[in-house]
Design a protein around this motif. Sequence first.
Motif, PDB file in Angstrom:
ATOM      1  N   UNK A   1       0.839  -1.207   0.000  1.00 29.68           N
ATOM      2  CA  UNK A   1       0.000   0.000   0.000  1.00 29.68           C
ATOM      3  C   UNK A   1       0.868   1.249   0.000  1.00 29.68           C
ATOM      4  N   UNK A   2       1.945   1.217   0.805  1.00 28.53           N
ATOM      5  CA  UNK A   2       2.862   2.361   0.860  1.00 28.53           C
ATOM      6  C   UNK A   2       3.460   2.640  -0.515  1.00 28.53           C
ATOM      7  N   UNK A   3       3.889   1.584  -1.228  1.00 28.87           N
ATOM      8  CA  UNK A   3       4.476   1.779  -2.543  1.00 28.87           C
ATOM      9  C   UNK A   3       3.446   2.278  -3.556  1.00 28.87           C
ATOM     10  N   UNK A   4       2.201   1.863  -3.409  1.00 34.23           N
ATOM     11  CA  UNK A   4       1.145   2.387  -4.279  1.00 34.23           C
ATOM     12  C   UNK A   4       1.007   3.890  -4.096  1.00 34.23           C
ATOM     13  N   UNK A   5       0.999   4.323  -2.853  1.00 34.37           N
ATOM     14  CA  UNK A   5       0.850   5.752  -2.576  1.00 34.37           C
ATOM     15  C   UNK A   5       2.039   6.553  -3.085  1.00 34.37           C
ATOM     16  N   UNK A   6       3.221   5.902  -3.078  1.00 34.74           N
ATOM     17  CA  UNK A   6       4.416   6.581  -3.572  1.00 34.74           C
ATOM     18  C   UNK A   6       4.542   6.504  -5.088  1.00 34.74           C
ATOM     19  N   UNK A   7       3.652   5.696  -5.703  1.00 32.21           N
ATOM     20  CA  UNK A   7       3.690   5.584  -7.155  1.00 32.21           C
ATOM     21  C   UNK A   7       4.784   4.691  -7.669  1.00 32.21           C
ATOM     22  N   UNK A   8       5.341   3.801  -6.830  1.00 34.31           N
ATOM     23  CA  UNK A   8       6.402   2.901  -7.273  1.00 34.31           C
ATOM     24  C   UNK A   8       6.252   1.548  -6.563  1.00 34.31           C
ATOM     25  N   UNK A   9       5.350   0.693  -7.065  1.00 33.65           N
ATOM     26  CA  UNK A   9       5.040  -0.546  -6.366  1.00 33.65           C
ATOM     27  C   UNK A   9       6.118  -1.592  -6.355  1.00 33.65           C
TER      28      UNK A   9
END
Length: 255
Positions: free
Chosen positions: A232-240
């Motif tokens: 989820x954190x990587x989704x929010x940062x735009x880099x999964x």
Amino acid sequence: MAKRPYIPSADAPDGDPRAPIGGSRTLIEQAYAQLREDILDGRLAPDEKLRVEHLKDRYGVGAGTLREAITRLVSDALVVAEGQRGFRVAPMALEDLADLTRLRVQIEIEALRRSIRAGDAGWRARVQAAFDDISTIEQPLLPRDARRWELANRRLHEALISGIDSPWTFKVLHQLSQHSERYRRAAIGLAHSDRDVHAEHAQIVELALSGQEARAALALEAHIARTPDLLVQRLREGRPGERGAAWRGGRQDLG
């Protein structure tokens, strides 16, 4: 397209009743193991169309053998059947991972607490042996070790709850673990992650073996929740992730 090397069936899920019993079955098992590994490792991407006529050359088997292997992957929830239109690799979605995680937490936490209460010297020895085994792999945990680690990780979690006598608990948790393996592999491949999986395991084992039931349960819950939290954190940062994955549309699919 080049044929992929055979992946030994020893890496297939433990306790699979559909083990090889003959030449034809062995070919099906080989194709199943290769397809499963390619899906888990992202070489066959989420939502990718599985075209039998193309893949039979890639895996070096006939169309009938390949279809039977793919059908097994449908029962594993790694492939989706599309009626007369064939098959696709199952999508990866945060909603799916969240549902798997909630159910696993509910069952595994209670199983751990009961196991700590009932655990004897044999249970303690199993937990310590499984922890010693996984410690050789995850210091540090690298993407290239994902397959070995997955097996060691499953054995550690099974050892932790092995103090209870509940075959159905083991069966259900084994299924949930299989279904969420793709997400764990994606989390292992995340760049710049500060997660220390070994420290998490060490804490759980220490608390469990010292009889601290409540604290061990909390540590296990946090450990299980860490993978979805990272994704989820990587989704929010735009880099999964690092595997060419992209998050699409409003479905929050990982693929």
